[in-house]
Design an enzyme around this catalytic site. Structure first.
Site, PDB file in Angstrom:
ATOM      1  CB  THR A   1      64.190 -57.788 -35.250  1.00 19.91           C
ATOM      2  OG1 THR A   1      62.920 -58.868 -35.516  1.00 19.91           O
ATOM      3  CG2 THR A   1      62.915 -56.555 -35.716  1.00 19.91           C
TER       4      THR A   1
ATOM      5  N   GLY B   1      53.557 -70.533 -35.768  1.00 18.21           N
ATOM      6  CA  GLY B   1      55.120 -71.138 -35.133  1.00 18.21           C
ATOM      7  C   GLY B   1      55.505 -70.965 -36.320  1.00 18.21           C
TER       8      GLY B   1
ATOM      9  CG  HIS C   1      64.061 -64.945 -44.211  1.00 14.67           C
ATOM     10  ND1 HIS C   1      62.851 -64.574 -42.851  1.00 14.67           N
ATOM     11  CD2 HIS C   1      64.240 -66.301 -43.540  1.00 14.67           C
ATOM     12  CE1 HIS C   1      62.031 -65.637 -42.449  1.00 14.67           C
ATOM     13  NE2 HIS C   1      63.225 -66.429 -43.127  1.00 14.67           N
TER      14      HIS C   1
ATOM     15  CB  SER D   1      53.603 -72.118 -39.650  1.00 16.17           C
ATOM     16  OG  SER D   1      54.058 -70.358 -39.240  1.00 16.17           O
TER      17      SER D   1
END
Length: 403
Positions: free
Chosen positions: A257, A233, A274, A236
Site C-alpha cells: 500500500t 512498532g 521486503h 519490531s
C-alpha cells in the site's frame, strides 16, 4: 499404518551438543529431541539414528521385526552402528518404488537438495509422505508426482522449509484434512508455546519423541486463522511475522500500500529488502484499493500495511486541513474505514494484514499528527474486531492478543 516417532529432532538432535544458544539452553526434559527416525508398523524404519533400539524400547516397541531400513538424508560424521538383527540401511533411487513383503509400497520422491523423500502406502491404502531435513519435493509440476493424491499424513521439516508445504498444497498432495507433523526440529524456534504457535499458523503440529500415531485416523488438525492482524512498532519484526504466517501457502498475493515513491532511494531500499525476503511464487500488487480484492475469491492476501492505507485515505478526504476535516472530511474517512472493515468481515479469502501500533509513545506535537495517531488507533481496533487472530510484535516476539 501405525507410526512410532523414535525421534523428532534435527540430525544433531535438540539441544545440539555444546551449543550455547538460548533455544538449546531451554530444550530440556520433554522439549529435548533425538534425531528424527520413524518406525512404520514395526517393519519399516525410516532413518537409522544413534540409540534407535533404546528409543524403540522406551516407546514399548522392538526393532526385531524391521525388514527394511531406508535413509532419507546424507549422514555426516561417524557411521551409525547398525544394531544386531537389523538389515543394512539403504536408499531407494528417485522415482523408483519398493514393494515390501509386509504389503507396504515405498516410492522415492526427488528433492531439491541432497536427500530422498519417501511416499509410503500401507496395506490398507493409507498414505504417508516423509521428507528429509532441509528438503522440499522437486519436479512436482502442476499435476503432482505421478498424479496428485492427497496424503493422510506428512512428516516434514516445517520450520526449516515451510515452502515444502506450499508446494504440496499447490498440487493437491496436502489437503485440508492431511495431518502435518513437524519433524527434524532444530534450534530455530524456542520450544513450547512459540513452537506450537508457529506450527499452527502453517496447519501443522509437533509431537514428543516416542509418540505413536495412526495414519488415516482423524486428528485435530490446527485451523489456520482466516483473518489475522499483526501489529507492532517500527522495526519490531511485524512484517517478518506476517510473511512467515503465509510461507507454507502457494500463490500468495502481496498487497503493497506504500506505492513506489519515485525518487526516494531510502524507500526503494526498504521495498527491495521486503521483496527479496518473499518466496518466489508470491505475486505483488501496489494498491490502496483493498475492498475489491477482499470481495473476490483468490489466493491468500498479505496486506502491508494498513498504516499507509490510512495515509492515502486521509489524503483523499483532505484530513490534514482542519476546515476540510470539519466540513465532511471526518465523515468521509469514517465511511472509508467502515467499507474496509465490512469487506474484511465478508471476505472468503485468507488475509494477513500488518499495521503500526503508534499510540504508546510521545503525543505528536502537531494537530495533524495527533489526528493520524487517533485515526490509526480507531482503524486498528475496527480491523482487529473482524479478525480471528490478532498479534502484537515487540522486539521480534509475537504476543497473541486474540486467537
Amino acid at each position: 499404518m501405525e507410526l512410532t516417532l523414535l525421534g523428532t529432532g534435527a540430525p544433531a538432535g535438540l539441544p545440539r551438543p555444546d551449543c550455547p544458544c538460548a533455544v538449546c539452553a531451554t530444550a530440556l526434559g520433554a522439549d529435548a529431541r533425538a534425531a528424527t527416525a520413524v518406525l512404520v508398523d514395526g517393519t519399516l524404519l525410516l532413518d537409522l539414528t544413534p540409540g534407535a533400539a533404546f528409543a524403540a524400547a522406551r516407546a514399548g516397541h522392538s526393532l526385531g521385526g524391521v525388514r527394511q531400513v531406508l535413509l532419507s538424508h546424507p549422514h555426516d560424521g561417524p557411521v551409525v552402528e547398525v544394531p544386531a538383527g537389523l538389515p543394512q540401511p539403504g536408499r531407494v533411487p528417485d522415482g523408483r518404488e519398493l514393494a515390501l513383503l509386509t504389503g507396504h509400497r515405498v516410492r522415492a520422491v526427488a528433492m531439491d537438495g541432497p536427500g530422498t523423500g519417501y511416499a509410503v502406502t500401507g496395506p490398507n491404502g493409507q498414505r504417508l509422505l516423509y521428507l528429509p531435513p532441509g528438503g522440499a519435493p522437486a519436479g512436482l509440476g502442476n499435476n503432482g508426482a505421478n498424479g496428485a493424491v492427497v496424503c493422510d499424513m506428512v512428516l516434514a521439516d516445517v520450520v526449516g522449509r515451510p515452502d515444502a508445504l506450499a508446494k504440496l498444497r499447490a498440487v493437491g498432495i496436502l489437503g485440508p484434512t492431511t495431518d502435518v507433523v513437524a519433524v527434524h526440529l532444530d534450534h530455530d524456534v524456542p520450544p513450547g508455546p512459540e513452537l506450537r504457535r508457529r506450527l499452527a499458523a502453517a496447519g501443522a503440529r509437533a509431537v514428543p519423541d516416542g509418540a505413536t500415531l495412526t495414519v488415516g485416523v482423524y486428528e485435530d488438525v490446527p485451523d489456520v486463522p482466516r483473518r489475522t492482524l499483526v501489529l507492532g512498532g517500527a522495526r519490531s519484526g511485524k512484517s517478518v511475522e506476517a510473511e512467515r504466517r503465509l510461507e507454507a501457502f502457494p500463490d500468495v498475493l502481496y498487497v503493497a500500500t506504500g506505492g513506489s515513491r519515485n525518487g526516494d532511494t531510502e524507500w526503494a531500499s526498504r521495498v527491495a529488502v521486503h521483496r527479496e525476503r518473499r518466496p518466489g511464487s508470491w505475486r505483488t500488487t501496489e494498491t490502496c484499493d483493498l475492498v475489491p480484492l477482499l470481495a473476490v475469491d483468490g489466493p491468500p492476501l498479505l496486506i502491508d500495511c494498513l498504516s499507509l492505507w490510512l495515509t492515502d485515505a486521509m489524503d483523499s478526504v483532505g484530513a490534514w486541513d482542519d476546515a476540510q476535516w470539519a466540513d465532511g472530511g471526518e465523515r468521509a474517512l469514517r465511511e472509508r474505514v467502515r467499507e474496509l472493515t465490512d469487506a474484511v468481515r465478508a471476505t472468503r479469502r485468507t488475509v494477513v494484514a500488518v499495521s503500526n501500533e503508534v499510540g504508546s509513545g510521545i503525543v505528536p506535537a502537531t494537530a495533524s499528527g495527533r489526528r493520524y495517531r487517533d485515526e490509526l488507533g480507531r482503524l486498528n481496533a475496527a480491523f482487529a474486531g473482524e479478525c480471528e487472530q490478532v498479534l502484537l510484535v515487540v522486539a521480534g516476539q509475537a504476543l497473541v492478543l486474540r486467537g
